[in-house]
Design an enzyme around this catalytic site. Structure first.
Site, PDB file in Angstrom:
ATOM      1  N   VAL A  89       0.869  -1.174   0.000  1.00  0.00           N
ATOM      2  CA  VAL A  89       0.000   0.000   0.000  1.00  0.00           C
ATOM      3  C   VAL A  89       0.909   1.227   0.000  1.00  0.00           C
ATOM      4  CG1 VAL A  89      -1.691   1.292   1.398  1.00  0.00           C
ATOM      5  CG2 VAL A  89      -1.895  -1.198   1.168  1.00  0.00           C
ATOM      6  N   ARG A  95      -2.801   2.326   6.568  1.00  0.00           N
ATOM      7  CA  ARG A  95      -3.698   2.229   7.743  1.00  0.00           C
ATOM      8  C   ARG A  95      -5.050   2.899   7.518  1.00  0.00           C
ATOM      9  NH1 ARG A  95       0.294  -0.112   7.733  1.00  0.00           N
ATOM     10  NH2 ARG A  95       1.835  -0.368   9.389  1.00  0.00           N
ATOM     11  N   GLY A  97      -7.341   0.885   5.603  1.00  0.00           N
ATOM     12  CA  GLY A  97      -8.175  -0.223   5.154  1.00  0.00           C
ATOM     13  C   GLY A  97      -7.911  -0.719   3.743  1.00  0.00           C
ATOM     14  N   GLU A 124       6.199  -9.078   7.869  1.00  0.00           N
ATOM     15  CA  GLU A 124       6.160  -8.951   9.332  1.00  0.00           C
ATOM     16  C   GLU A 124       5.153  -9.971   9.850  1.00  0.00           C
ATOM     17  OE1 GLU A 124       6.003  -4.708  10.852  1.00  0.00           O
ATOM     18  OE2 GLU A 124       5.846  -4.379   8.706  1.00  0.00           O
ATOM     19  N   TYR A 128      -0.733 -11.002   8.983  1.00  0.00           N
ATOM     20  CA  TYR A 128      -1.687 -11.843   8.250  1.00  0.00           C
ATOM     21  C   TYR A 128      -2.574 -12.756   9.098  1.00  0.00           C
ATOM     22  CZ  TYR A 128       0.640 -10.051   4.152  1.00  0.00           C
ATOM     23  OH  TYR A 128       1.130  -9.209   3.193  1.00  0.00           O
ATOM     24  N   PHE A 410       8.503 -16.428  -2.265  1.00  0.00           N
ATOM     25  CA  PHE A 410       7.816 -16.039  -3.504  1.00  0.00           C
ATOM     26  C   PHE A 410       7.070 -14.740  -3.306  1.00  0.00           C
ATOM     27  CE2 PHE A 410       5.242 -19.270  -1.243  1.00  0.00           C
ATOM     28  CZ  PHE A 410       4.076 -18.570  -1.012  1.00  0.00           C
TER      29      PHE A 410
HETATM   30  C1  LIG Z   1       1.672  -3.799   5.388  1.00  0.00           C
HETATM   31  C2  LIG Z   1       0.758  -2.936   4.526  1.00  0.00           C
HETATM   32  C3  LIG Z   1       0.424  -3.702   3.243  1.00  0.00           C
HETATM   33  C4  LIG Z   1      -0.515  -2.612   5.312  1.00  0.00           C
HETATM   34  O1  LIG Z   1      -1.435  -1.921   4.496  1.00  0.00           O
HETATM   35  P1  LIG Z   1      -2.557  -0.951   5.109  1.00  0.00           P
HETATM   36  O2  LIG Z   1      -3.434  -0.541   3.995  1.00  0.00           O
HETATM   37  O3  LIG Z   1      -1.892   0.097   5.921  1.00  0.00           O
HETATM   38  O4  LIG Z   1      -3.349  -1.942   6.085  1.00  0.00           O
HETATM   39  P2  LIG Z   1      -4.870  -1.762   6.556  1.00  0.00           P
HETATM   40  O5  LIG Z   1      -5.136  -0.320   6.841  1.00  0.00           O
HETATM   41  O6  LIG Z   1      -5.789  -2.426   5.604  1.00  0.00           O
HETATM   42  O7  LIG Z   1      -4.818  -2.571   7.918  1.00  0.00           O
HETATM   43  C5  LIG Z   1      -5.583  -3.718   8.181  1.00  0.00           C
HETATM   44  C6  LIG Z   1      -5.217  -4.173   9.570  1.00  0.00           C
HETATM   45  O8  LIG Z   1      -3.851  -4.620   9.575  1.00  0.00           O
HETATM   46  C7  LIG Z   1      -3.108  -3.907  10.580  1.00  0.00           C
HETATM   47  N1  LIG Z   1      -1.751  -3.717  10.048  1.00  0.00           N
HETATM   48  C8  LIG Z   1      -1.419  -3.130   8.892  1.00  0.00           C
HETATM   49  N2  LIG Z   1      -0.087  -3.158   8.724  1.00  0.00           N
HETATM   50  C9  LIG Z   1       0.426  -3.771   9.793  1.00  0.00           C
HETATM   51  C10 LIG Z   1       1.742  -4.085  10.191  1.00  0.00           C
HETATM   52  N3  LIG Z   1       2.803  -3.772   9.440  1.00  0.00           N
HETATM   53  N4  LIG Z   1       1.913  -4.736  11.368  1.00  0.00           N
HETATM   54  C11 LIG Z   1       0.833  -5.043  12.130  1.00  0.00           C
HETATM   55  N5  LIG Z   1      -0.430  -4.768  11.796  1.00  0.00           N
HETATM   56  C12 LIG Z   1      -0.631  -4.136  10.640  1.00  0.00           C
HETATM   57  C13 LIG Z   1      -3.851  -2.622  10.747  1.00  0.00           C
HETATM   58  O9  LIG Z   1      -3.567  -2.070  11.991  1.00  0.00           O
HETATM   59  C14 LIG Z   1      -5.300  -3.096  10.622  1.00  0.00           C
HETATM   60  O10 LIG Z   1      -5.651  -3.716  11.846  1.00  0.00           O
HETATM   61  P3  LIG Z   1      -7.169  -3.958  12.303  1.00  0.00           P
HETATM   62  O11 LIG Z   1      -7.646  -5.141  11.535  1.00  0.00           O
HETATM   63  O12 LIG Z   1      -7.053  -4.250  13.762  1.00  0.00           O
HETATM   64  O13 LIG Z   1      -7.920  -2.715  11.965  1.00  0.00           O
HETATM   65  C15 LIG Z   1       1.428  -1.593   4.149  1.00  0.00           C
HETATM   66  O14 LIG Z   1       1.757  -0.894   5.313  1.00  0.00           O
HETATM   67  C16 LIG Z   1       2.689  -1.760   3.329  1.00  0.00           C
HETATM   68  O15 LIG Z   1       2.614  -1.753   2.105  1.00  0.00           O
HETATM   69  N6  LIG Z   1       3.869  -1.936   3.998  1.00  0.00           N
HETATM   70  C17 LIG Z   1       5.129  -2.105   3.336  1.00  0.00           C
HETATM   71  C18 LIG Z   1       5.182  -3.343   2.467  1.00  0.00           C
HETATM   72  C19 LIG Z   1       4.817  -4.625   3.189  1.00  0.00           C
HETATM   73  O16 LIG Z   1       5.241  -4.894   4.281  1.00  0.00           O
HETATM   74  N7  LIG Z   1       3.993  -5.431   2.519  1.00  0.00           N
HETATM   75  C20 LIG Z   1       3.603  -6.728   2.982  1.00  0.00           C
HETATM   76  C21 LIG Z   1       4.349  -7.719   2.174  1.00  0.00           C
HETATM   77  S1  LIG Z   1       4.197  -9.360   2.793  1.00  0.00           S
END
Ligand SMILES: CC(C)(COP(=O)(O)OP(=O)(O)OC[C@H]1O[C@@H](n2cnc3c(N)ncnc32)[C@H](O)[C@@H]1OP(=O)(O)O)[C@@H](O)C(=O)NCCC(=O)NCCS
Length: 410
Positions: A89, A95, A97, A124, A128, A410
């Site tokens: 994202v 954060r 949704g 992290e 998931y 992957f």
């Molecule tokens: C991790 C990432 C995809 C989260 O996207 P986001 O749009 O901010 O997430 P959302 O707002 O949909 O959050 C959904 C839930 O996940 C939680 N969450 C999101 N990122 C999180 C993180 N890094 N650690 C813990 N919880 C996290 C949110 O708090 C929220 O919790 P809730 O269900 O209690 O409300 C985004 O921060 C990102 O792109 N990070 C860098 C790349 C990365 O790590 N990608 C994952 C690859 S495996």
């Protein structure tokens, strides 16, 4: 930027290379990725547009999530799996949704397409679980100094190790990998494009300061029982080598192949340190070496597994014993899985029978590959044993002779 959920969010599969590129860049930007057209075209050979979801807000792509279409080896079977990848994202929309909406669309699509499982590597560990993924395998990395590579027991190699060119690797190695997959749960299938683009193709930007990928095969009477790929990272300090040997992958269909390939790799001259990663905690190297302590193993989470369809997934693996068990499953994110499931004769079906174990779908995902026992999950408070002895019964069914091993991220 105002906070709160995005009301105008739209999530759908991408439709052209431009949308695909923006979807991939949602995470790619965190890696400093340069999204050339050629690179994106190549990547879209592995993830077709319909398997790459993107999220739009105010006309711009603000997130993306892709899913490879492969099979995962499971105990005594092979199950079609949504291989979740490139989830990202943009930092401007975090954060709010966006990931949650992408996970929703992706799991709904997997369910519609009849994929029983989804699997992923997590950037992290905290992300998931809320979407129903359970930690199903551990793995770790080693850093071994050359002076500590002696084996515990003497042995003579039983067959020959031969250096091969990448072109030969492309032809000869894939069937060996498939042979290993048949033995080891946790390995995903690689199609011809994957082998070409992800394994054998060796562009400079994937070498991380090391040299080209070298390939060897382990041959007995003309038949290949194993292979290894590795890189050298040369270095000298005060006239003494500081070189690293980085093992990319070393796999064998027989114990001798794995042992003799490791003996070959650990004996290569001019190397100060051998490094390998993604090794399962029961890898034979821990028992083969005289000084396993010197491996400096650092273990963490490996593959995360989600049962997209509990009935189909549980029916897709083999069980180590006869008997039956009734699970009462909770699943907030995919409520179609909720309820009682009876596993009997290798088939799982809905039942009205009383539950033996009550557990969330994450716990079932964790136990599914046979690497994490129900006993361990119970001790971690991840399930409720309703019928006395049910945990032991579930372990007799689900246990397998080895820990799951996914040798590639992957
Ligand atoms: C991790 C990432 C995809 C989260 O996207 P986001 O749009 O901010 O997430 P959302 O707002 O949909 O959050 C959904 C839930 O996940 C939680 N969450 C999101 N990122 C999180 C993180 N890094 N650690 C813990 N919880 C996290 C949110 O708090 C929220 O919790 P809730 O269900 O209690 O409300 C985004 O921060 C990102 O792109 N990070 C860098 C790349 C990365 O790590 N990608 C994952 C690859 S495996």
């Amino acid at each position: 930027m105002p906070g709160g959920l995005l009301i105008d969010l739209e999530v759908r599969p991408v439709q052209n290379l431009d949308e695909f590129t923006n979807g991939v860049l949602s995470i790619g930007q965190y890696f400093g990725m340069v999204a050339t057209e050629e690179r994106m075209q190549r990547f879209s050979n592995l993830i077709p547009f319909e398997r790459m979801h993107a999220a739009w807000s105010n006309g711009a792509v603000v997130g993306g999530a892709g899913a490879f279409d492969f099979n995962l080896s499971v105990p005594g079977g092979d199950v079609r799996t949504s291989g979740v990848t490139v989830v990202g994202v943009t930092p401007t929309h975090r954060r709010r949704g966006v990931m949650r909406a992408l996970m929703r669309a992706q799991l709904d699509a997997a369910h519609e397409q009849g994929e029983p499982l989804a699997a992923l590597w997590a950037s992290e560990e905290t992300i998931y679980g809320r979407f129903g993924y359970g930690l199903a395998a551990f793995c770790g990395e080693i850093t071994l100094d050359h002076e500590h590579t002696a084996f515990a027991q003497p042995f003579e190699p039983e067959a020959t190790v031969r250096l091969i060119e990448p072109e030969e690797a492309l032809k000869r190695v894939p069937p060996v990998f498939d042979g290993v997959r048949a033995l080891w749960p946790g390995m995903f299938s690689r199609n011809a494009t994957w082998w070409e683009q992800r394994e054998v193709s060796d562009p400079e930007d994937r070498r991380d300061g090391a040299g080209p990928k070298r390939w060897v095969v382990y041959e007995r009477d003309g038949a290949i029982e194993g292979y290894a790929s590795y890189r050298h990272r040369m270095g000298f300090e005060a006239g003494v080598t500081t070189a690293e040997l980085r093992i990319v992958e070393a796999l064998g269909t027989t114990p001798e192949a794995l042992r003799d390939l490791w003996a070959y790799l650990l004996a290569i001259d001019w190397i100060a340190t051998v490094k390998a990663s993604l090794l399962p905690p029961d890898h034979p190297i821990f028992l083969l070496l005289a000084k396993p302590r010197r491996l400096r193993y650092r273990m963490g989470d490996g593959l995360w597994v989600r049962l997209v369809d509990v009935g189909k997934a549980l029916s897709g693996r083999t069980y180590a014993a006869d008997g039956s068990i009734v699970f009462e499953v909770t699943d907030d994110f995919c409520p179609w899985n909720e309820g009682r499931w009876k596993l009997e004769g290798g088939i799982a079906e809905r039942t009205k029978d009383d539950a033996d174990l009550k557990l969330p779908v994450q716990t079932l995902g964790a136990a599914f590959l046979g690497g994490i026992s129900f006993g361990a999950l119970q001790r971690a408070g991840r399930l409720v044993e309703v019928m006395e002895g049910a945990v032991a019964r579930a372990d007799a069914l689900f246990g397998w002779d080895r820990h799951p091993w996914c040798p590639e991220i992957f």
